[in-house]
Enzyme design. Structure first.
Site, PDB file in Angstrom:
ATOM      1  N   CYS A 111      -5.224 -17.512  22.459  1.00 58.71           N
ATOM      2  CA  CYS A 111      -6.336 -17.467  21.838  1.00 58.71           C
ATOM      3  C   CYS A 111      -6.248 -18.384  20.457  1.00 58.71           C
ATOM      4  O   CYS A 111      -5.116 -18.138  19.688  1.00 58.71           O
ATOM      5  CB  CYS A 111      -6.833 -16.031  21.369  1.00 58.71           C
ATOM      6  SG  CYS A 111      -8.259 -16.006  20.110  1.00 58.71           S
ATOM      7  N   LYS A 163      -7.603   6.006   8.749  1.00 58.33           N
ATOM      8  CA  LYS A 163      -6.428   4.957   8.747  1.00 58.33           C
ATOM      9  C   LYS A 163      -6.869   4.116   7.660  1.00 58.33           C
ATOM     10  O   LYS A 163      -8.080   3.594   7.300  1.00 58.33           O
ATOM     11  CB  LYS A 163      -6.525   4.195   9.974  1.00 58.33           C
ATOM     12  CG  LYS A 163      -5.429   3.266  10.202  1.00 58.33           C
ATOM     13  CD  LYS A 163      -5.603   2.127  11.352  1.00 58.33           C
ATOM     14  CE  LYS A 163      -4.459   1.284  11.498  1.00 58.33           C
ATOM     15  NZ  LYS A 163      -4.416   0.270  12.339  1.00 58.33           N
ATOM     16  N   CYS A 219     -10.341 -12.636  24.828  1.00 55.27           N
ATOM     17  CA  CYS A 219      -9.617 -12.196  23.751  1.00 55.27           C
ATOM     18  C   CYS A 219     -10.170 -10.926  23.260  1.00 55.27           C
ATOM     19  O   CYS A 219     -11.389 -10.794  22.699  1.00 55.27           O
ATOM     20  CB  CYS A 219      -9.734 -13.030  22.606  1.00 55.27           C
ATOM     21  SG  CYS A 219      -9.113 -12.802  20.989  1.00 55.27           S
ATOM     22  N   CYS A 272      -6.972 -16.435  16.934  1.00 57.89           N
ATOM     23  CA  CYS A 272      -5.808 -15.261  16.919  1.00 57.89           C
ATOM     24  C   CYS A 272      -4.445 -15.999  16.377  1.00 57.89           C
ATOM     25  O   CYS A 272      -3.641 -15.632  15.754  1.00 57.89           O
ATOM     26  CB  CYS A 272      -5.516 -14.348  17.794  1.00 57.89           C
ATOM     27  SG  CYS A 272      -6.951 -13.499  18.163  1.00 57.89           S
ATOM     28  N   HIS A 286     -11.712 -11.646  19.547  1.00 54.76           N
ATOM     29  CA  HIS A 286     -12.984 -12.578  19.298  1.00 54.76           C
ATOM     30  C   HIS A 286     -13.717 -12.604  20.278  1.00 54.76           C
ATOM     31  O   HIS A 286     -14.852 -13.546  20.483  1.00 54.76           O
ATOM     32  CB  HIS A 286     -12.333 -14.132  19.165  1.00 54.76           C
ATOM     33  CG  HIS A 286     -11.480 -14.040  17.770  1.00 54.76           C
ATOM     34  ND1 HIS A 286     -10.121 -14.172  17.819  1.00 54.76           N
ATOM     35  CD2 HIS A 286     -11.989 -14.094  16.416  1.00 54.76           C
ATOM     36  CE1 HIS A 286      -9.522 -14.107  16.652  1.00 54.76           C
ATOM     37  NE2 HIS A 286     -10.762 -14.199  15.688  1.00 54.76           N
ATOM     38  N   HIS A 330       0.863  -1.163  -0.127  1.00 58.50           N
ATOM     39  CA  HIS A 330      -0.010  -0.050  -0.048  1.00 58.50           C
ATOM     40  C   HIS A 330       0.796   1.106  -0.099  1.00 58.50           C
ATOM     41  O   HIS A 330       2.053   0.947  -0.085  1.00 58.50           O
ATOM     42  CB  HIS A 330      -0.812  -0.215   1.203  1.00 58.50           C
ATOM     43  CG  HIS A 330      -0.115  -0.061   2.529  1.00 58.50           C
ATOM     44  ND1 HIS A 330       0.385   0.698   3.023  1.00 58.50           N
ATOM     45  CD2 HIS A 330      -0.187  -1.005   3.510  1.00 58.50           C
ATOM     46  CE1 HIS A 330       0.905   0.480   4.317  1.00 58.50           C
ATOM     47  NE2 HIS A 330       0.463  -0.811   4.514  1.00 58.50           N
ATOM     48  N   LYS A 383      -8.565  -2.593   4.995  1.00 59.50           N
ATOM     49  CA  LYS A 383      -9.324  -3.202   4.072  1.00 59.50           C
ATOM     50  C   LYS A 383     -10.688  -3.051   4.118  1.00 59.50           C
ATOM     51  O   LYS A 383     -11.639  -3.152   3.488  1.00 59.50           O
ATOM     52  CB  LYS A 383      -9.048  -4.662   4.193  1.00 59.50           C
ATOM     53  CG  LYS A 383      -7.832  -4.856   3.483  1.00 59.50           C
ATOM     54  CD  LYS A 383      -7.397  -6.316   3.184  1.00 59.50           C
ATOM     55  CE  LYS A 383      -5.819  -6.504   2.902  1.00 59.50           C
ATOM     56  NZ  LYS A 383      -5.564  -7.892   3.107  1.00 59.50           N
ATOM     57  N   HIS A 390       4.220   1.792   2.364  1.00 61.03           N
ATOM     58  CA  HIS A 390       5.211   1.118   1.823  1.00 61.03           C
ATOM     59  C   HIS A 390       5.963   1.867   0.844  1.00 61.03           C
ATOM     60  O   HIS A 390       7.128   1.910   1.059  1.00 61.03           O
ATOM     61  CB  HIS A 390       5.205  -0.372   1.142  1.00 61.03           C
ATOM     62  CG  HIS A 390       4.366  -1.411   2.125  1.00 61.03           C
ATOM     63  ND1 HIS A 390       3.114  -1.647   2.210  1.00 61.03           N
ATOM     64  CD2 HIS A 390       4.612  -2.125   3.022  1.00 61.03           C
ATOM     65  CE1 HIS A 390       2.714  -2.594   2.981  1.00 61.03           C
ATOM     66  NE2 HIS A 390       3.843  -2.780   3.684  1.00 61.03           N
TER      67      HIS A 390
END
Length: 502
Positions: A127, A298, A144, A130, A147, A18, A301, A21
């Site tokens: 977790c 920020k 967690c 994760c 989750h 993105h 996705k 980088h």
RNA sequence: AGCGAGGUAGGGUAGCCUGGAGUGCCCGCCGGGCUCAUAACCCGGAGAUCGGUGGUUCAAAUCCACCUCUCGCUACCA
């Protein structure tokens, strides 16, 4: 000739590159090219970090073989490096580079020999979804945070690195700038982190948990190295270890690691400790830049606002994108990327200021002075040249400090000074009045300003720089020539440097 | 919650470390000039209690304290 070994961080290949980088590549490249202009012998290493569990999971999700998945995304990073003009000399892929596996093993072996790697049963709250351990204070009401599930108490036998043993030495090195952390605010962060006390950290995972992906721990096939342990070794691999020891001896230690703020600890704490343990010299500087947001948010996705640098490159070209990233986003703080701002910068600054000054100067010389300007008494032009050279020296001093953004502002100011000078002296009017001596002097000044600009913009916009210098028949672009006054130019037919965008 | 970064004209920024008239830059707005140049360039102007309060000082956007608002990070993200 002074050697200058500079590195970019090596990005994870769990997703495509993105704009963040891209800014790191540009930053490292601007510094590298600037050092070349100063006459240093520069070597730049980049690459991709592929031995992480994240990559395995991403590949599984995509239903692709991990190796293929890494190759594909690594290719995308390499393409970005190429198309944005990163002048790298070595590109390390941690999953397939043979030397890199050797470096990781060697590093492990040396740390182990120093007594800094030991086995320990580690138990923690894990977790499963994760695939991460959490500490008590990371959990939200014992669950967690991701989750909302209760983590399991898992016990695992891992290798640990004795980071705690290096606390005092690290503190001394960082405080004294033997290991320089730039900017100062980041240095302070590291110092307070180290002062808070360093815990040993786990440097291996069971083969099971790593899904069999990564570099094996020497002499223990049940364990795989923690991804950061091998990834940091890239900087040694890039320098030539172990197959090109002549190069390695010349390049090491690294002069500068360019990184994003998120991985500061790894570079300013873990990495130097590992090097101390392994008996390698320490890098001289960790250069930390901020993050990029997209249109004020920020990038993520889920929001769908991830900016693809490749799309920007295809629309606006490398020079314009590089310019905007360096000019519009401050070097050490977080900054915002917006395509609107990029387009404005192209039209108003690259075209309106820089491009226009170069164009009006060169086309005037070409069309009205038959392409030649020769030595003349400069008169007031002398003062203008002094101002231009003062700005050039200021820009160079800022570049020495890594103030890439500020330096570029000074460079653009030179172009403004040029436009103003051209305007105030009205050479087009003097020409009509037949004062060709004065006209010649004015254009000589402007041509010299073009040359200074042509040299100084090279780190930022290499293609435009090379084009411009070629038009005025000046190929040399060492920094020292930026403040030299030439007394004659022969210019070719000028071609537009930057095009407006609609 | 902890840690971190910020709050400077309509928007975006620099200046802050190493106090000294709100000083600068980009965009936008208003007016003028010029015509060499990619309808560009140059000049002038309007517009700011430099987040708030208190303190240090001859002097504070700049140093200190507190408050407030925004944003980011919290271990494998440049």
């Amino acid at each position: 000739m002074t050697k200058f070994y500079i590195t970019t961080a090596i990005p994870y290949v769990n997703a495509r590159p993105h704009i963040g980088h891209a800014i790191e590549f540009v930053e490292a490249d601007v510094i590298a090219r600037y050092r070349k202009m100063r006459g240093d012998d520069v070597f730049l290493t980049t690459g991709t970090d592929e031995n992480s569990l994240t990559n395995v999971l991403a590949a599984e999700k995509a239903g692709v073989d991990v190796g293929e998945f890494c190759a594909l995304n690594s290719g995308a990073f390499r393409k970005l490096a190429d198309s944005i003009g990163l002048s790298y000399d070595s590109f390390v892929r941690t999953a397939i580079d043979n030397d890199h596996a050797k470096v990781a093993a060697l590093l492990w072996g040396r740390c182990s020999k120093s007594g800094d790697i030991y086995r320990k049963v580690y138990s923690g709250l894990y977790c499963v979804r994760c695939e991460l351990y959490y500490t008590d204070n990371e959990l939200v009401e014992g669950l967690c945070p991701e989750h909302r599930t209760k983590p399991e108490l898992v016990e695992e036998d891992n290798y640990f690195f004795r980071l705690s043993a290096y606390q005092d030495r690290l503190l001394g090195l960082i405080e004294s700038d033997r290991l320089k952390v730039v900017p100062e605010s980041k240095k302070n962060e590291v110092i307070s982190f180290v002062k808070a006390g360093l815990d040993d950290f786990s440097v291996s995972r069971s083969v099971d948990r790593a899904h069999g992906w990564g570099i094996a721990v020497p002499a223990d096939s049940s364990q795989i190295m923690y991804v950061w342990f091998d990834a940091l070794g890239t900087y040694l691999t890039g320098a030539g270890l172990p197959s090109d020891m002549e190069r390695f001896r010349k390049l090491w230690p690294a002069d500068m690691h360019v990184i994003g703020k998120g991985i500061l600890r790894f570079h300013a704490v873990y990495w130097p400790a590992m090097l101390l343990s392994a008996g390698f010299e320490l890098p001289k500087e960790v250069f930390v830049h901020g993050y990029v947001t997209a249109d004020g948010q920020k990038m993520s996705k889920s929001i769908g606002n991830v900016v693809d640098p490749q799309v920007m490159l295809s629309r606006y070209g490398a020079d314009a994108l590089r310019y905007y990233l360096m000019k519009g986003i401050s070097t050490f703080e977080d900054g915002d990327f917006s395509e609107k701002a990029l387009r404005d910068a192209i039209n108003n600054e690259l075209v309106g200021n820089l491009g226009n000054f170069v164009n009006r100067t060169l086309s005037f010389i070409y069309d009205r002075l038959a392409g030649e300007v020769a030595g003349q008494e400069l008169g007031e032009g002398k003062l203008v040249m002094e101002k231009v050279h003062a700005l050039a020296r200021e820009a160079a001093a800022l570049l020495d400090e890594g103030q890439l953004n500020q330096a570029l502002l000074r460079i653009m100011e030179i172009s403004s000074v040029g436009n103003k000078y051209f305007q105030e002296n009205e050479p087009w009017r003097l020409l009509k009045e037949g004062d060709s001596g004065a006209v010649n002097g004015i254009l000589l000044v402007c041509a010299n300003i073009c040359r200074t600009l042509g040299i100084l913009i090279w780190p930022y916009m290499p293609s435009a720089s090379e084009k411009l210098l070629a038009y005025i028949g000046q190929e040399r672009r060492e920094l020292k020539y930026a403040t030299e006054l030439l007394h004659g130019f022969s210019v070719g037919k000028p071609v537009i440097l930057f095009n407006k965008v609609e």
